[in-house]
Design a protein around this motif. Structure first.
Motif, short mmCIF file in Angstrom:
data_model
loop_
_atom_site.label_atom_id
_atom_site.label_comp_id
_atom_site.label_asym_id
_atom_site.label_seq_id
_atom_site.Cartn_x
_atom_site.Cartn_y
_atom_site.Cartn_z
N GLY A 193 0.83 -1.20 0.00
CA GLY A 193 0.00 0.00 0.00
C GLY A 193 0.87 1.25 0.00
N TRP A 194 0.27 2.37 -0.41
CA TRP A 194 1.13 3.55 -0.57
C TRP A 194 1.59 4.08 0.77
N PHE A 195 0.92 3.71 1.89
CA PHE A 195 1.46 4.15 3.17
C PHE A 195 2.15 3.03 3.94
N VAL A 249 -0.46 15.80 1.52
CA VAL A 249 -1.62 16.05 0.65
C VAL A 249 -1.77 17.55 0.40
N TYR A 250 -1.31 18.38 1.33
CA TYR A 250 -1.33 19.81 1.03
C TYR A 250 -0.19 20.18 0.10
N ILE A 251 0.91 19.43 0.16
CA ILE A 251 1.97 19.62 -0.82
C ILE A 251 1.40 19.37 -2.22
N ALA A 303 -18.40 8.76 12.53
CA ALA A 303 -18.79 8.42 11.16
C ALA A 303 -17.59 7.89 10.39
N ASP A 304 -16.42 8.43 10.69
CA ASP A 304 -15.24 7.96 9.97
C ASP A 304 -14.90 6.51 10.31
N THR A 305 -15.28 6.06 11.50
CA THR A 305 -14.99 4.65 11.78
C THR A 305 -15.80 3.77 10.83
N GLN A 335 -16.48 5.01 7.64
CA GLN A 335 -16.03 5.33 6.28
C GLN A 335 -14.60 4.89 6.00
N THR A 336 -13.78 4.89 7.04
CA THR A 336 -12.36 4.68 6.79
C THR A 336 -12.12 3.33 6.12
N ASP A 337 -11.13 3.29 5.26
CA ASP A 337 -10.80 2.07 4.52
C ASP A 337 -11.95 1.53 3.69
N ALA A 378 -13.20 7.83 -2.81
CA ALA A 378 -13.93 8.91 -3.49
C ALA A 378 -13.40 10.27 -3.01
N HIS A 379 -13.30 10.42 -1.68
CA HIS A 379 -12.81 11.71 -1.14
C HIS A 379 -11.49 12.10 -1.79
N PHE A 380 -10.53 11.19 -1.73
CA PHE A 380 -9.22 11.69 -2.13
C PHE A 380 -9.05 11.78 -3.63
N PRO A 406 -15.07 -2.35 1.06
CA PRO A 406 -13.75 -1.98 1.58
C PRO A 406 -12.79 -1.69 0.43
N ARG A 407 -11.83 -0.81 0.70
CA ARG A 407 -10.84 -0.53 -0.33
C ARG A 407 -9.74 -1.59 -0.29
N ARG A 408 -8.87 -1.55 -1.26
CA ARG A 408 -7.72 -2.44 -1.33
C ARG A 408 -8.11 -3.91 -1.34
C1 HEA Z 1 -5.07 16.93 -2.37
C2 HEA Z 1 -5.15 16.16 -1.37
C3 HEA Z 1 -6.10 16.27 -0.20
C4 HEA Z 1 -6.74 17.36 0.33
C5 HEA Z 1 -6.65 18.81 -0.11
C6 HEA Z 1 -7.50 16.87 1.43
C7 HEA Z 1 -8.29 17.69 2.22
C8 HEA Z 1 -8.96 17.26 3.36
N1 HEA Z 1 -9.02 15.97 3.83
FE1 HEA Z 1 -8.22 14.36 2.93
N2 HEA Z 1 -7.22 12.77 2.19
C9 HEA Z 1 -6.40 12.76 1.10
C10 HEA Z 1 -6.07 13.84 0.32
C11 HEA Z 1 -6.50 15.13 0.57
N3 HEA Z 1 -7.36 15.52 1.54
C12 HEA Z 1 -5.91 11.45 0.83
C13 HEA Z 1 -4.97 11.04 -0.29
C14 HEA Z 1 -6.46 10.63 1.81
C15 HEA Z 1 -6.36 9.13 1.97
C16 HEA Z 1 -5.04 8.60 2.31
C17 HEA Z 1 -5.14 7.12 2.28
O1 HEA Z 1 -5.74 6.58 3.23
O2 HEA Z 1 -4.68 6.51 1.31
C18 HEA Z 1 -7.27 11.50 2.66
C19 HEA Z 1 -7.94 11.05 3.77
C20 HEA Z 1 -8.58 11.89 4.67
C21 HEA Z 1 -9.06 11.47 5.94
C22 HEA Z 1 -8.91 10.07 6.53
C23 HEA Z 1 -9.99 9.22 6.05
C24 HEA Z 1 -9.82 7.82 6.51
O3 HEA Z 1 -8.92 7.13 6.02
O4 HEA Z 1 -10.59 7.42 7.36
C25 HEA Z 1 -9.66 12.56 6.52
C26 HEA Z 1 -10.28 12.54 7.86
O5 HEA Z 1 -10.56 13.49 8.45
C27 HEA Z 1 -9.53 13.65 5.59
C28 HEA Z 1 -10.01 14.94 5.79
C29 HEA Z 1 -9.74 16.00 4.96
C30 HEA Z 1 -10.22 17.36 5.23
C31 HEA Z 1 -11.10 17.80 6.35
C32 HEA Z 1 -9.70 18.13 4.22
C33 HEA Z 1 -9.88 19.62 4.09
O6 HEA Z 1 -8.66 20.25 3.84
C34 HEA Z 1 -10.88 19.98 3.04
C35 HEA Z 1 -11.31 21.40 3.15
C36 HEA Z 1 -12.22 21.88 2.03
C37 HEA Z 1 -13.54 22.06 2.11
C38 HEA Z 1 -14.28 21.75 3.34
C39 HEA Z 1 -14.32 22.53 0.95
C40 HEA Z 1 -14.42 24.01 0.78
C41 HEA Z 1 -14.91 24.73 1.97
C42 HEA Z 1 -16.04 25.45 2.00
C43 HEA Z 1 -16.90 25.60 0.81
C44 HEA Z 1 -16.39 26.16 3.26
C45 HEA Z 1 -17.63 25.72 3.92
C46 HEA Z 1 -17.53 24.35 4.43
C47 HEA Z 1 -18.09 23.92 5.57
C48 HEA Z 1 -18.78 24.77 6.53
C49 HEA Z 1 -18.00 22.46 5.89
N4 HEA Z 1 -8.87 13.21 4.46
#
Ligand code: HEA
Ligand code: HEA
Ligand code: CUA
Ligand code: CU
Lengths: 412, 641, 208
Positions: free
Chosen positions: B153-155, B275-277, B394-396, B398-400, B406-408, B468-470
């Motif tokens: 897996g990637w992590f 992910v912010y990078i 809720a994440d418990t 959704q996770t995995d 879909a999210h990422f 489930p994923r993977r």
């Molecule tokens: C580009 C990459 C990127 C970005 C920007 C984000 C952004 C965010 N991510 Fe994501 N995330 C990933 C990439 C990314 N993620 C990846 C790759 C994984 C999986 C890793 C793996 O398991 O392989 C992951 C997984 C992941 C998890 C773990 C899930 C799990 O495995 O159980 C969580 C949990 O909190 C999370 C949360 C968030 C949140 C809150 C943001 C926030 O930054 C988002 C903020 C943006 C908004 C909310 C939208 C715009 C906002 C508005 C319009 C304002 C009004 C909104 C409200 C009042 C709600 N992400």
């Protein structure tokens, strides 16, 4: 060219379609036995009732942003008469507004989230305790019971307080059950004290979607987790943490039944084996028994005579009382229309195939592996007895596999 | 384009001169790509290589989707599937997403801040070679005698990835290639991060104050800092994995007290900033595109920048949201859930400012703008599902599951990739002096948008319904068949979109409409110089007087805030210096040694995987030779008499 | 490594936006990154400091604190000689430069020698990388620090070589300064490591 109004309406319709799609996601009716949107117990219901309103808040925010994007893009399109827009650099009130409003929404979400976290994190008084131990690729369930006696082949008796099953665990309806998800077996000394860990595996995750969320089984840690089922029935579980080759096949079942039936099940599991494996002087009690004990060394990995013991591989003492085998992948019995096993129609052939060459049915990493695996005897999963047999070890015939299967299916 | 891709495919037989100390002098032609220190050429190398990896990772994704198109798929074996999803994730994150951003940054940062090159041209080249060598090294694990690609897996969670091979948990050398290869890639990324930071901090043209810098530059700066501080943490974790797996150390051996969660903490302290990078450069790109195509300045410039910085900071405090199911305890998960939710605030601020930019503009819906608008919409969906993840209970559930997938993909494809594609269309004319076909571009956008939503929207539903994923297969009768079929179909629609983009790039490079210096009526400095830019970038280092300096040389506002075009000529006079001027500009000279140095890396890598001492010695010699020769070589060759 | 490249090469000498030279800024950035690298291993060590299973060899039984204090002191002294080397080159006193650089490298080498001795001694006593989680963290952490010192020694020796050939001019003082920054950093990291492993761990583990 359509007027501005119709365009606006068109984009609103598009946004509506999107919202409808999202709504569809929210109300999916699929009843597949592992749908988180169909909770069948307190914990899962609590989660869903937290999730649903927040989901709709998210949909609302999403629809607003998407509509705005679409509407602005169309409304402010460059066309004759709109080529020289007013240069707006920003607006402090707006900035403050769209910082505070989302923050407020999130505060509300946070309050309910944290409330639910603490509600779900409670300790139970006198719960039914089950240790769920993740293995590559099956689950071992050690259910705590009142003390009972186990009689060995030579007649010695010991007291036990657990019954050990694999891939299926029974729970009484309406009762909170305390799961402890782990990935190691405990080493217990003669006085019943835990002195260490053994058979540590990789991380797995205990998940019965209709009863509760996931509890990762992290080696070296205890992870307490509550499940409860409202109604009798079989609830599907999945290993939800990637754990290597056959992660996809690592299913299990939680069978909820009335307290009476549950008590009966416990009693039945506490019994010794239906047929003796060994004679009083620890010799194989017959021909099949000889295959199991000596020729193929099944006892090197499995326990067949003691419901309270665990080893490297599943405890088979009461295999025939389960409804599936091979981490829940195959049915042990034919099923009727309602999905209940028909105990008079065992799936003997499949079980024999499995014993003969398990890696041919499910992917496993057990080439050249036999007997208790140790360091440098890589063995993840059940070995094949017909292929890749290590030097000096017996190769199984289909007939021998059938005999063993029949023997096991007599082990109610 | 041909030269570049040729260059890449030939890299394994590097051009060895008999006399290495003869300094390369050519700055054009095929071999110059091996020795160049020109940030623009290096930028192109990065982008093209990353694009190739996008195709590779995409083909892996297509195989995954073929396998999952129906229940009990038979296209792939479990072993192959596990390698493919690991390599898909690893490729898309480390070999596509990060290098693509570095490529854009390389090409654009000096142009945008009015510099002639980056601070460390040879280090820059080394960063590229380290990336390429790392990528080739990881992919070489697919060669049959290496016994399989990474499959944890990637992590790469421990102890699956870290238990000694002898334990049998995870077969093959994949995890070793993965850990060692990622360390190599980390070396490359760290050098380019340092380079970017120094360039931006030290080499801005006179007058280019921090609050006049283009948002893209700002976001790359934040990204570089995130890279700089995140990578060492994962490097340490990877070294622990490698040591455990190969030399019997016990960092994650739980039988004697090792804690696998230590790895998860270290990985996600890296992983979340990661992910912010991946997203911040994209946010920078669309902050450039939106104002240009709206003919309005960016709404709330300072707020957009500060929210970007805020995201960068807050990104360090949320890592454990990837560990909500590991049993951290209610207080810890509450804290991390809360901090995660908070990130939605600065992100939302950005979204609203972008919408504010569009509002009231005169919008030209060219391809870059479509991608930018698509970014806003798709990223928001992904961000909102992120917020749903932060709701711990809720994440418990959704996770995995596919809900996470879909999210990422919404944030990574709908966000990062959309932004980069928009950026490609936007800056292509600058790089090659020719426009990409806009009609085909619009088609590409719509095909991608439709395909993308077909692929990933159903995954939300699948996840909530328990898939489930993977998992390399799922049973029939679980109600997942249709949604999976749709997702697989969508993936192939995406592939068509990517193919269209590819064709457009290849054809336009030679046959596109000539672009001129400033085809989009741009705002930032890069549009003030010819396309493609001369080797020295600016004949005359510009004196910057305003934010969006180039725009202000073309337009002014009247007292109602409306645009007034300044007499042409005014702009011309400043920008396009005549090429003759370039003769006096002394640029850093090409060099072999970054390449030599980087060749040492995979050799050492193989030595590490197979415990081969003699190979290690060879690698060390190559490395030392490269480093020494580099150190004594002056950055700029003596001027030929 | 990369010298004041571009700015020097350019016709219009570029001013530096921060007032710090490119190379110096770069080395600071690198060191800040490296600091986190060590931070991860130090965290691992702290986590495992008191987890050694009963019966296994304990680190606290092995540590020879006076011995390591002595080698640590020598390493600290090398920071002083490093400062002297820099001062010398800034004055243009090239003979002293060579002396102090060599002294610095020598002190570093003594420290490494001490570490090699310590490691072999531990292993001989049955406390090896494989012994426990704590031993793994100990050996990898101190070993990586040793690798940093070794790289520093090689760097210093290269400067010494250049200087002997007369190729390290007075205006090359920044080159010595860079090596110096690295060297001081490695020393500072050792102070942290030494405090954690040799001073705090024995305290927390108390008497057994
Ligand atoms: C580009 C990459 C990127 C970005 C920007 C984000 C952004 C965010 N991510 Fe994501 N995330 C990933 C990439 C990314 N993620 C990846 C790759 C994984 C999986 C890793 C793996 O398991 O392989 C992951 C997984 C992941 C998890 C773990 C899930 C799990 O495995 O159980 C969580 C949990 O909190 C999370 C949360 C968030 C949140 C809150 C943001 C926030 O930054 C988002 C903020 C943006 C908004 C909310 C939208 C715009 C906002 C508005 C319009 C304002 C009004 C909104 C409200 C009042 C709600 N992400
Ligand atoms: C930026 C990051 C990124 C991007 C762009 C993508 C893009 C895609 N991803 Fe990716 N994905 C991840 C990052 C990304 N993914 C990560 C981090 C994981 C987690 C891995 C893990 O769990 O460890 C993951 C996991 C993941 C899974 C889950 C696997 C599993 O859990 O079992 C799936 C399943 O459908 C999937 C599908 C896709 C698809 C269909 C695309 C498509 O969008 C791809 C589109 C691209 C193409 C289709 C290429 C086009 C090719 C051509 C046009 C052919 C040209 C041919 C020649 C020139 C020869 N991805
Ligand atoms: Cu066990 Cu996945
Ligand atoms: Cu995250």
């Amino acid at each position: 060219m359509a007027s501005f109004k119709t365009k606006w309406r068109r984009s609103a319709v598009a946004a509506g379609v999107l919202a409808a799609a999202l709504a569809l996601a929210g109300c999916a009716t699929n009843n597949n036995g592992e749908n988180t949107l169909h909770p069948k117990g307190t914990e899962a219901r609590r989660i869903l009732s937290l999730f649903t309103p927040i989901f709709w808040v998210a949909v609302f925010v999403g629809v607003c942003v998407l509509t705005a994007t679409l509407v602005f893009a169309i409304k402010f399109r460059e066309r004759p008469g709109n080529t020289n827009p007013k240069q707006i650099h920003g607006s402090t009130p707006l900035e403050i507004g769209w910082t505070i409003v989302p923050a407020l929404i999130l505060v509300v979400i946070a309050v309910f989230t944290i409330k639910t976290i603490f509600q779900m994190d409670r300790t139970l008084k006198n719960p039914i305790e089950v240790q769920a131990v993740g293995k590559q690729w099956w689950w071992q369930f050690n259910t705590k019971t009142d003390p009972y006696k186990v009689t060995a082949a030579d007649g010695t008796q010991t007291t036990a307080t657990e019954i050990v099953t694999a891939n299926e665990v029974h729970i009484p309806v309406g009762k909170n059950v305390q799961i402890n998800a782990q990935a190691c077996d405990k080493v217990i000394d003669a006085k019943g004290k835990q002195t260490g860990l053994t058979n540590c595996n990789v991380i797995h995750s205990f998940w019965v979607p209709e009863l509760n969320g996931k509890a990762d089984a992290v080696p070296g840690r205890d992870h307490l987790w509550i499940i409860e089922a409202d109604k009798a029935g079989t609830y599907l579980g999945e290993c939800a943490e990637y754990c290597g080759l056959s992660h996809a096949n690592m299913h299990f079942r939680v069978i909820a039944e009335s307290p009476d039936d549950y008590a009966k099940w416990v009693k039945q599991q506490q019994k010794g084996p239906a047929q003796a494996l060994l004679t009083a002087d620890n010799k194989p009690a017959g021909n099949v028994q000889n295959l199991i004990v000596n020729k193929f060394g099944c006892v090197g990995c499995h326990v067949l005579t003691d419901p309270s013991k665990y080893a490297f591989a599943p405890n088979l003492t009461h295999l025939a009382s389960r409804t599936t085998f091979a981490s829940g992948y195959f049915d042990l019995y034919a099923r009727d229309k309602a999905g209940n096993p028909i105990y008079s129609q065992p799936n003997t052939q499949k079980l024999a195939d499995w014993i003969y060459n398990a890696p041919g049915l499910l992917p496993m990493e057990s080439k050249d592996c036999r007997l208790p695996p140790g360091p440098n005897a890589p063995c993840a999963g059940m070995p094949s007895f017909s292929q890749n047999t290590p030097k000096g070890q017996a190769t199984m015939t289909k007939d021998e596999a059938m005999q063993i299967a029949q023997y096991l299916l007599d082990q109610k | 384009m041909t030269t570049v891709s040729d260059a890449i495919s030939h890299v394994e037989q590097p051009h060895q001169r008999v006399d290495l100390l003869h300094r390369p002098t050519k700055s054009t032609g095929f071999w110059s790509w091996f020795t160049t220190v020109d940030h623009k050429k290096i930028g192109i190398l990065y982008v093209v290589t990353a694009f190739v990896f996008l195709l590779v990772g995409g083909i892996e994704a297509l195989l995954i989707r073929l396998q999952l198109a129906g229940p009990n798929g038979k296209v792939l074996t479990a072993a192959m599937y596990n390698q493919l999803f690991t390599m898909h994730g690893t490729t898309m994150v480390f070999l596509m997403g990060m290098p693509l951003a570095v490529g854009f940054g390389n090409y654009l940062l000096p142009l945008m801040i009015g510099a002639r090159d980056v601070a460390f041209p040879r280090l820059n080249m080394f960063g590229y070679w380290a990336f390429l060598m790392g990528g080739l090294f990881v992919y070489s694990s697919f060669l049959p005698w290496n016994g399989g690609a990474p499959n944890a897996g990637w992590f790469g969670y421990t102890p699956l990835s870290s238990a000694p091979i002898g334990n049998g948990f995870l077969p093959g050398h994949g995890a070793d290639f993965w850990a060692v290869g990622l360390v190599m890639l980390g070396i490359g990324s760290t050098t380019s991060a340092i380079n970017f930071i120094v360039t931006v901090l030290n080499m801005r043209a006179p007058g280019m104050t921090f609050l006049r810098m283009p948002v893209f530059v700002w976001m790359m700066l934040v990204t570089a800092f995130l890279t700089l501080f995140a990578l060492p943490v994962v490097t340490a974790a990877l070294i622990m994995v490698y040591m455990d797996r190969n030399w019997g150390s016990n960092f994650f051996n739980s039988a004697i007290g090792g804690d696998p969660l230590l790895y998860q903490h270290l990985f996600w302290i890296f992983g979340h900033p990661e992910v912010y990078i991946l997203i911040l450069p994209g946010m920078g790109i669309i902050s450039e595109i939106l104002p240009v195509f709206s003919r309005k300045p960016l709404f709330g410039y300072t707020v957009v920048i500060f929210s970007g910085i805020a995201i960068g900071f807050m990104g360090w405090g949320v890592w454990a949201h990837h560990m909500f199911a590991t049993g951290l305890g209610p207080i810890a998960v509450s804290a991390f859930g809360l901090s995660t939710m908070l990130i939605a605030v600065p992100t939302g601020v950005k979204i609203f400012n972008w919408l504010g930019t569009v509002w009231g503009g005169a919008i030209r819906l060219n391809t870059p703008m479509l991608f930018a608008l698509g970014f806003i919409a798709m990223f928001t969906i992904g961000g909102l599902s992120g917020v749903l993840h932060s709701v711990v209970p809720a994440d418990t559930q959704q996770t995995d599951t596919y809900f996470v997938v879909a999210h990422f993909h919404y944030v990574l494809f709908g966000g990062t990739v959309f932004a980069f594609f928009g950026g490609l269309f936007y800056w292509f004319p600058k790089v090659y002096g020719r426009m990409m076909n806009d009609r085909l571009g619009k088609w590409t956008f719509w095909v991608l948008l439709v395909g993308f939503n077909l692929t990933f929207f159903p995954m939300h539903i699948l996840g909530l319904e328990g898939q489930p994923r993977r998992t390399y297969r799922y049973g029939s009768g679980l109600g997942w068949d249709t949604y999976n079929r749709i997702a697989s179909l969508g993936a192939f629609v995406i592939a068509i979109g990517v193919l269209l983009l590819l064709v457009n790039m290849v054809v336009s490079r030679k046959h596109g409409q000539p672009a001129g210096a400033d085809p989009w009526d741009g705002r930032t400095l890069e549009w003030s110089i010819p396309s493609p830019p001369p080797e020295f970038n600016f004949a005359e280092v510009p004196e910057v007087e305003a934010r969006d300096d180039w725009w202000h040389r073309k337009y002014t506002e009247d007292d109602r805030g409306l645009l007034v075009r300044l007499p042409s000529g005014a702009a011309e006079a400043v920008g396009h210096g005549d090429a003759e001027a370039g003769h006096h500009i002394h640029l850093p000279s090409p060099s072999y040694y970054p390449l030599v140095l980087s060749i040492g890396l995979p050799i050492l890598g193989y030595a590490a995987v197979y415990h081969t001492l003699w190979l290690g010695i060879i690698g060390a010699i190559v490395l030392t030779f490269g480093a020494y020769a580099w150190a004594i070589e002056p950055p700029t060759a003596e001027e030929p008499a | 490594m990369e010298q004041v490249a571009i700015s020097a090469g350019h016709d219009t000498a570029q001013h530096s936006g921060t007032g710090v030279s490119n190379t110096k800024l770069a080395i600071w950035l690198f060191l800040s990154s490296d600091f986190l690298f060590f931070g991860a291993f130090i965290s691992a060590f702290l986590l495992y400091a008191d987890r050694t299973p009963a019966g296994a060899k304990q680190l606290t039984d092995e540590l020879n604190i006076p011995f390591t204090s002595a080698t640590s002191f020598i390493l600290l002294m090398s920071s002083l000689t490093m400062v002297l080397a820099l001062a010398a080159i800034q004055r243009g006193d090239h003979r002293r430069v060579r002396i102090w650089i060599l002294a610095t490298a020598l002190f570093g080498a003594v420290f490494i020698g001490g570490q090699v001795f310590e490691f072999t001694e531990f292993v001989r006593n049955g406390y090896a990388l494989q012994t426990s989680t704590q031993s793994s963290a100990f050996f990898v952490l101190t070993g990586l620090h040793g690798a940093h010192v070794t790289i520093g020694i090689i760097w210093l020796l290269s400067l010494w070589g250049l200087s002997s050939q007369g190729r390290l001019k007075t205006e090359d003082a920044p080159k010595v300064e860079l090596a110096g920054l690295y060297w001081h950093f490695v020393d500072v990291i050792w102070i942290v490591i030494f405090t954690v492993i040799y001073l705090i761990t024995p305290l927390t583990q108390g008497t057994k």
